[in-house]
Design a protein around this motif. Structure first.
Motif, mmCIF file in Angstrom:
data_model
loop_
_atom_site.group_PDB
_atom_site.id
_atom_site.type_symbol
_atom_site.label_atom_id
_atom_site.label_comp_id
_atom_site.label_asym_id
_atom_site.label_seq_id
_atom_site.Cartn_x
_atom_site.Cartn_y
_atom_site.Cartn_z
ATOM 1 N N TYR A 39 -13.667 -32.317 55.851
ATOM 2 C CA TYR A 39 -12.428 -33.077 55.896
ATOM 3 C C TYR A 39 -12.744 -34.507 56.315
ATOM 4 C CZ TYR A 39 -10.339 -28.395 56.025
ATOM 5 O OH TYR A 39 -9.985 -27.107 55.749
ATOM 6 N N ALA A 40 -12.152 -35.477 55.605
ATOM 7 C CA ALA A 40 -12.376 -36.883 55.931
ATOM 8 C C ALA A 40 -11.043 -37.592 56.097
ATOM 9 C CB ALA A 40 -13.203 -37.554 54.835
ATOM 10 N N LEU A 41 -10.973 -38.460 57.098
ATOM 11 C CA LEU A 41 -9.799 -39.297 57.303
ATOM 12 C C LEU A 41 -10.101 -40.669 56.712
ATOM 13 C CD1 LEU A 41 -8.825 -38.330 60.966
ATOM 14 C CD2 LEU A 41 -7.514 -37.831 58.884
ATOM 15 N N ILE A 42 -9.358 -41.023 55.656
ATOM 16 C CA ILE A 42 -9.537 -42.304 54.981
ATOM 17 C C ILE A 42 -8.201 -43.020 54.985
ATOM 18 C CG2 ILE A 42 -10.228 -43.444 52.842
ATOM 19 C CD1 ILE A 42 -11.899 -40.968 52.184
ATOM 20 N N ASP A 43 -8.072 -44.025 55.839
ATOM 21 C CA ASP A 43 -6.803 -44.722 56.066
ATOM 22 C C ASP A 43 -5.740 -43.688 56.457
ATOM 23 O OD1 ASP A 43 -5.250 -46.994 56.304
ATOM 24 O OD2 ASP A 43 -4.532 -46.875 54.249
ATOM 25 N N THR A 44 -4.675 -43.537 55.689
ATOM 26 C CA THR A 44 -3.633 -42.559 56.032
ATOM 27 C C THR A 44 -3.853 -41.210 55.345
ATOM 28 O OG1 THR A 44 -2.200 -43.247 54.196
ATOM 29 C CG2 THR A 44 -1.959 -44.431 56.280
ATOM 30 N N LYS A 45 -4.952 -41.060 54.632
ATOM 31 C CA LYS A 45 -5.192 -39.856 53.837
ATOM 32 C C LYS A 45 -6.133 -38.887 54.552
ATOM 33 C CE LYS A 45 -3.251 -41.743 50.038
ATOM 34 N NZ LYS A 45 -3.097 -43.138 50.463
ATOM 35 N N LEU A 46 -5.830 -37.596 54.383
ATOM 36 C CA LEU A 46 -6.772 -36.540 54.747
ATOM 37 C C LEU A 46 -7.342 -36.007 53.439
ATOM 38 C CD1 LEU A 46 -8.059 -34.538 56.811
ATOM 39 C CD2 LEU A 46 -6.137 -33.018 56.320
ATOM 40 N N VAL A 47 -8.658 -36.145 53.277
ATOM 41 C CA VAL A 47 -9.320 -35.735 52.043
ATOM 42 C C VAL A 47 -10.136 -34.478 52.323
ATOM 43 C CG1 VAL A 47 -10.781 -36.444 50.115
ATOM 44 C CG2 VAL A 47 -9.442 -38.147 51.369
ATOM 45 N N MET A 48 -9.967 -33.486 51.482
ATOM 46 C CA MET A 48 -10.612 -32.192 51.665
ATOM 47 C C MET A 48 -11.654 -31.990 50.557
ATOM 48 S SD MET A 48 -8.643 -28.535 51.628
ATOM 49 C CE MET A 48 -9.478 -26.965 51.743
ATOM 50 N N TYR A 49 -12.890 -31.678 50.965
ATOM 51 C CA TYR A 49 -13.969 -31.434 50.018
ATOM 52 C C TYR A 49 -14.473 -29.996 50.179
ATOM 53 C CZ TYR A 49 -14.199 -36.559 49.899
ATOM 54 O OH TYR A 49 -13.898 -37.890 49.790
ATOM 55 N N LYS A 50 -14.719 -29.358 49.059
ATOM 56 C CA LYS A 50 -15.293 -28.012 49.082
ATOM 57 C C LYS A 50 -16.808 -28.136 49.175
ATOM 58 C CE LYS A 50 -15.649 -23.729 46.379
ATOM 59 N NZ LYS A 50 -15.450 -22.839 47.534
ATOM 60 N N ILE A 51 -17.419 -27.385 50.084
ATOM 61 C CA ILE A 51 -18.870 -27.398 50.232
ATOM 62 C C ILE A 51 -19.484 -26.502 49.158
ATOM 63 C CG2 ILE A 51 -20.775 -26.681 51.729
ATOM 64 C CD1 ILE A 51 -19.117 -27.524 54.102
ATOM 65 N N ASN A 52 -20.389 -27.064 48.375
ATOM 66 C CA ASN A 52 -21.023 -26.319 47.290
ATOM 67 C C ASN A 52 -22.248 -25.556 47.779
ATOM 68 O OD1 ASN A 52 -19.034 -27.253 45.598
ATOM 69 N ND2 ASN A 52 -20.224 -29.007 44.903
ATOM 70 N N ASN A 53 -22.874 -24.827 46.887
ATOM 71 C CA ASN A 53 -23.898 -23.847 47.270
ATOM 72 C C ASN A 53 -25.069 -24.439 48.037
ATOM 73 O OD1 ASN A 53 -22.482 -21.738 46.162
ATOM 74 N ND2 ASN A 53 -23.442 -21.939 44.159
ATOM 75 N N LYS A 54 -25.528 -25.629 47.637
ATOM 76 C CA LYS A 54 -26.706 -26.220 48.281
ATOM 77 C C LYS A 54 -26.461 -26.418 49.779
ATOM 78 C CE LYS A 54 -30.174 -28.597 49.578
ATOM 79 N NZ LYS A 54 -31.386 -27.900 49.988
ATOM 80 N N LEU A 55 -25.351 -27.068 50.097
ATOM 81 C CA LEU A 55 -25.039 -27.346 51.497
ATOM 82 C C LEU A 55 -24.639 -26.082 52.239
ATOM 83 C CD1 LEU A 55 -24.760 -29.332 53.762
ATOM 84 C CD2 LEU A 55 -22.560 -30.060 52.838
ATOM 85 N N LYS A 56 -23.902 -25.193 51.573
ATOM 86 C CA LYS A 56 -23.491 -23.939 52.211
ATOM 87 C C LYS A 56 -24.709 -23.093 52.574
ATOM 88 C CE LYS A 56 -19.638 -22.312 50.879
ATOM 89 N NZ LYS A 56 -18.512 -21.666 50.144
ATOM 90 N N LYS A 57 -25.715 -23.127 51.725
ATOM 91 C CA LYS A 57 -26.945 -22.384 51.998
ATOM 92 C C LYS A 57 -27.622 -22.921 53.249
ATOM 93 C CE LYS A 57 -31.388 -21.117 49.916
ATOM 94 N NZ LYS A 57 -32.268 -21.283 48.720
ATOM 95 N N GLU A 58 -27.640 -24.247 53.405
ATOM 96 C CA GLU A 58 -28.254 -24.846 54.609
ATOM 97 C C GLU A 58 -27.468 -24.486 55.859
ATOM 98 O OE1 GLU A 58 -31.021 -26.302 54.929
ATOM 99 O OE2 GLU A 58 -31.595 -26.830 52.889
ATOM 100 N N ILE A 59 -26.127 -24.466 55.761
ATOM 101 C CA ILE A 59 -25.298 -24.140 56.914
ATOM 102 C C ILE A 59 -25.529 -22.712 57.364
ATOM 103 C CG2 ILE A 59 -22.905 -23.761 57.660
ATOM 104 C CD1 ILE A 59 -22.112 -26.177 55.989
ATOM 105 N N LYS A 60 -25.694 -21.792 56.412
ATOM 106 C CA LYS A 60 -25.867 -20.374 56.729
ATOM 107 C C LYS A 60 -27.321 -20.000 56.987
ATOM 108 C CE LYS A 60 -21.752 -18.900 54.212
ATOM 109 N NZ LYS A 60 -21.215 -18.062 53.117
ATOM 110 N N ASN A 61 -28.229 -20.969 56.868
ATOM 111 C CA ASN A 61 -29.645 -20.698 57.083
ATOM 112 C C ASN A 61 -29.955 -20.710 58.570
ATOM 113 O OD1 ASN A 61 -32.414 -20.357 56.759
ATOM 114 N ND2 ASN A 61 -32.780 -22.528 56.331
ATOM 115 N N ILE A 62 -29.596 -19.628 59.240
ATOM 116 C CA ILE A 62 -29.743 -19.506 60.693
ATOM 117 C C ILE A 62 -31.019 -18.739 61.012
ATOM 118 C CG2 ILE A 62 -28.683 -18.708 62.825
ATOM 119 C CD1 ILE A 62 -25.992 -18.785 61.363
ATOM 120 N N PRO A 63 -31.980 -19.343 61.761
ATOM 121 C CA PRO A 63 -33.199 -18.638 62.124
ATOM 122 C C PRO A 63 -32.901 -17.426 62.993
ATOM 123 C CG PRO A 63 -33.401 -20.994 62.536
ATOM 124 C CD PRO A 63 -31.967 -20.720 62.247
ATOM 125 N N GLU A 64 -33.710 -16.392 62.846
ATOM 126 C CA GLU A 64 -33.537 -15.190 63.675
ATOM 127 C C GLU A 64 -34.006 -15.446 65.091
ATOM 128 O OE1 GLU A 64 -35.605 -12.022 61.759
ATOM 129 O OE2 GLU A 64 -34.310 -12.018 60.006
#
Length: 496
Positions: A471-496
């Motif tokens: 989510y990004a705040l740009i002036d008076t707008k709230l902009v919502m972006y969907k996270i795609n597979n590349k970034l989602k994979k990095e977020i879920k890449n949790i070491p054991e």
């Protein structure tokens, strides 16, 4: 027949290198930029881009001359061996896959490109082997020559591997400041007009993002991923209270009403949005983030210097200061200004400086884990402090652009909105978009970058990262972006 096969293969090599070299030359800037994003060659993009272009044109020139044709073919074979090794390493070991090709080659997938290169590598080897079968006393010679060709292919592959390892070392340690841009890590989903630019991110949870409003201090706006909105009135267990610098924070199942200038912390449950005053009074602070139900991490001022600390409410109330964390360079206030975060996954606080390329990772007791660096090269705060009223007040002496404008934490990843352009980055893009750099706090490394584009000439002023959306705040707008597979994979890449 053998001579005809050799001539056909030489012609194929000629067509290949004419096409590839011409495309690179026609848009050399693009070729150099994309080469600069390659995890394998990023640190050497300047000279490699020119070298590849010149070598390809030289191969074309000497392939046209009959006397030098076989030497040129041999050079082309070596270059194809390096290209093939490059693609193999990128497919199997790269954090992402850029493209440094033009024309129809750019339309190929990396797997298709690998097969394409292997085909030319094999045909080149066949042509060189057939050409040398014309010599007398050839039995031992041909066997030796075929071994030599295989060794040449291996040697060139090793050279590419050494470049890859060297480039990664330089990118992570020697800091040449070249960003990597993978293809489409986020996709624009929705834009909501909030009507006012006084909103700030209070937190997220339960598939919702919570926005506070500095002009209406005790109201929250909740927005879920379907853009359903709910206005929330936060209630306190006091009928009246004088606030000076109020801030709301939501960390489900709790929420907090915090004012460091008044030295108060209210805490409540999101089930009823009623908050109770926590005792005893906290120290003075200017930034605070909740760690758990009873503890906050904060930044205060001691001896005219910013300092980090931890405050616990309740029967076991205590304050633990960590003066060793923030390091003074100039005045101790402006030069140590920054943003404070807490990672529930790592159970660590993260503080990123605004005016230098450094961030701090520490545990909940204020014990330093390590000091990391962002990829830009501004290691010393570029500010000048002016003192007013007999040195009782201070202000910035010159206009200063912060190095790190905004930041967010999601799990073990640190997202930083940088204000410093890197090499091969066009000024036009920087005028239109905000660059977000992504760092892995576990591996202590830079991963890649992406853009958040502005709206109507206004750029991102703050952003929040969740496991599924940005989510990004740009002036008076709230902009919502969907996270795609590349970034989602990095977020879920949790070491054991």
């Amino acid at each position: 027949m053998k001579k005809n096969i050799v001539e056909i293969i030489c012609l194929l090599y000629l067509l290949l290198f004419v096409y590839a070299a011409t495309n690179k030359a026609l848009d050399f800037e693009k070729f150099q930029v994309e080469l600069g994003q390659s995890p394998l060659l990023s640190a050497f993009a300047d000279w490699i881009s020119w070298t590849v272009l010149i070598v390809e044109f030289l191969i074309v020139f000497f392939l046209l001359i009959s006397k030098s044709r076989m030497k040129a073919l041999y050079a082309g074979f070596c270059l194809m061996a390096m290209f093939t090794a490059y693609i193999f390493i990128m497919l199997n070991y790269s954090s992402f896959l850029p493209c440094s090709c033009g024309g129809i080659l750019e339309k190929m997938s990396w797997q298709q490109h690998l097969l394409f290169n292997v085909f030319f590598l094999i045909t080149g080897g066949i042509a060189l082997s057939l050409q040398n079968s014309f010599v007398k006393d050839k039995s031992n010679f041909i066997k030796f020559y075929n071994i030599k060709l295989a060794l040449v292919a291996v040697a060139n592959s090793v050279i590419v591997l050494i470049l890859f390892l060297s480039s990664e070392q330089i990118m992570q340690r020697q800091n040449p400041f070249i960003r990597r841009y993978p293809h489409h890590p986020i996709t624009l989903k929705h834009t909501v007009d909030l009507k006012y630019n006084s909103y700030y991110f209070a937190g997220s949870g339960n598939s919702e993002v919570y926005l506070g409003n500095s002009t209406v201090p005790l109201y929250l706006l909740s927005i879920d991923f379907k853009l359903q909105q709910q206005k929330i009135h936060v209630k306190l267990d006091r009928d009246s209270f004088t606030f000076k610098s109020i801030r709301l924070a939501v960390r489900p199942p709790f929420f907090y009403v915090i004012d460091g200038k008044t030295r108060v912390i209210f805490r409540g449950h999101i089930s009823d949005w009623k908050a109770r005053l926590q005792k005893p009074k906290s120290p003075y602070f200017n930034i605070a983030i909740p760690i758990d139900s009873s503890t906050i991490a904060f930044r205060g001022i001691s001896n005219n210097t910013n300092i980090l600390g931890f405050f616990t409410t309740g029967e076991k109330a205590k304050t633990n200061m960590a003066p060793q964390l923030l390091q003074k360079q100039i005045d101790g206030i402006f030069d140590t200004d920054g943003m404070l975060h807490y990672s529930t996954e790592l159970k660590r606080i993260v503080y990123i400086y605004s005016y230098r390329n450094e961030y701090i990772v520490a545990d909940q007791n204020g014990v330093l884990d390590y000091r990391g660096n962002t990829i830009d090269t501004v290691s010393h705060a570029q500010i000048k402090v002016a003192y007013l009223k007999n040195k009782t007040e201070r202000t910035m002496g010159i206009p200063t652009i912060s190095v790190n404008a905004a930041s967010s934490i999601c799990g073990h990843l640190l997202f930083v909105n940088s204000n410093v352009p890197g090499r091969y980055e066009k000024r036009k893009v920087w005028d239109q978009a905000s660059v977000i750099d992504v760092y892995d706090l576990n591996k202590k490394t830079y991963l890649f970058s992406f853009h958040i584009y502005g709206i109507d000439g206004k750029k991102n002023r703050n952003f929040l990262v969740t496991p599924d959306y940005i989510y990004a705040l740009i002036d008076t707008k709230l902009v919502m972006y969907k996270i795609n597979n590349k970034l989602k994979k990095e977020i879920k890449n949790i070491p054991e």
